[in-house]
Design a protein around this motif. Structure first.
Motif, PDB file in Angstrom:
ATOM      1  N   LYS A  56      28.663 -12.374 -56.464  1.00  0.00           N
ATOM      2  CA  LYS A  56      28.302 -12.687 -55.083  1.00  0.00           C
ATOM      3  C   LYS A  56      29.232 -11.929 -54.143  1.00  0.00           C
ATOM      4  O   LYS A  56      30.434 -11.832 -54.382  1.00  0.00           O
ATOM      5  CB  LYS A  56      28.445 -14.195 -54.874  1.00  0.00           C
ATOM      6  N   ARG A  68      23.516 -12.430 -53.577  1.00  0.00           N
ATOM      7  CA  ARG A  68      23.585 -13.843 -53.926  1.00  0.00           C
ATOM      8  C   ARG A  68      22.597 -14.080 -55.053  1.00  0.00           C
ATOM      9  O   ARG A  68      21.528 -13.484 -55.063  1.00  0.00           O
ATOM     10  CB  ARG A  68      23.216 -14.717 -52.741  1.00  0.00           C
ATOM     11  N   TRP A  69      22.949 -14.958 -55.977  1.00  0.00           N
ATOM     12  CA  TRP A  69      22.069 -15.271 -57.103  1.00  0.00           C
ATOM     13  C   TRP A  69      21.554 -13.995 -57.781  1.00  0.00           C
ATOM     14  O   TRP A  69      20.390 -13.882 -58.138  1.00  0.00           O
ATOM     15  CB  TRP A  69      20.915 -16.179 -56.656  1.00  0.00           C
ATOM     16  N   ALA A 122      23.866  -8.835 -48.428  1.00  0.00           N
ATOM     17  CA  ALA A 122      24.710  -9.598 -49.339  1.00  0.00           C
ATOM     18  C   ALA A 122      24.049  -9.627 -50.708  1.00  0.00           C
ATOM     19  O   ALA A 122      22.848  -9.376 -50.834  1.00  0.00           O
ATOM     20  CB  ALA A 122      24.910 -11.016 -48.832  1.00  0.00           C
ATOM     21  N   GLU A 166      29.408 -10.127 -49.764  1.00  0.00           N
ATOM     22  CA  GLU A 166      28.799  -9.781 -48.479  1.00  0.00           C
ATOM     23  C   GLU A 166      28.939  -8.288 -48.228  1.00  0.00           C
ATOM     24  O   GLU A 166      29.944  -7.683 -48.582  1.00  0.00           O
ATOM     25  CB  GLU A 166      29.492 -10.529 -47.335  1.00  0.00           C
ATOM     26  N   SER A 215      14.560 -10.484 -49.989  1.00  0.00           N
ATOM     27  CA  SER A 215      15.423 -10.101 -51.104  1.00  0.00           C
ATOM     28  C   SER A 215      14.550  -9.364 -52.113  1.00  0.00           C
ATOM     29  O   SER A 215      13.327  -9.341 -51.990  1.00  0.00           O
ATOM     30  CB  SER A 215      16.076 -11.321 -51.756  1.00  0.00           C
TER      31      SER A 215
END
Length: 136
Positions: A16, A57-58, A55, A18, A74
């Motif tokens: 993860k 994420r997951w 970013a 940014e 995404s």
């Protein structure tokens, strides 16, 4: 730093983070033909939405409009395609073709050899960036 581990379906396992760097690490780790799809999507998103927030994420890149603390799209790798997810896709005109168990989410699957309509993608990205982002 070793080779990036691929999760089920060939999705890169990226920590993860940014910003531009983690998204570029994800794209660089996308297997085979999917890497070029990731590069093209990232380039198109950046050209369509100046100042876009990024970013990971997951284990997937997320994109958000500047000044909005939510996300509008995404993408991630699956075995046979790269899936682009529009979090408020049902509100796009026309909506992306694939539905979701979440009524607002719509998907576009890009398979090897596909040549997605860049003007259509531009329109969806531009519309999605103007909608309130999804908080995740």
């Amino acid at each position: 730093m070793g080779e990036t581990r691929l999760l089920a379906g060939g999705n890169p396992q990226i920590p993860k983070g940014e910003g531009h760097g983690p998204v570029q690490a994800y794209i660089a780790a996308m297997p085979g033909w999917k890497r070029e799809v990731g590069r093209r999507l990232d380039d198109l998103i950046v050209r369509t939405v100046p100042g876009v927030r990024k970013a990971v994420r997951w284990n997937q890149p997320f994109y958000g409009a500047e000044g909005d603390d939510g996300w509008f799209l995404s993408f991630r790798c699956y075995t046979r395609y790269v899936q682009l997810a529009f979090f408020r896709g049902a509100a796009l005109d026309p909506p992306p073709p694939k539905g979701s168990k979440h009524p607002e989410v719509r998907y576009l699957d890009i398979r090897e050899g596909d040549d997605p309509d860049e003007a259509g993608l531009f329109s969806w990205i531009e519309q999605a960036a103007r909608l309130p982002g999804e908080r995740m």
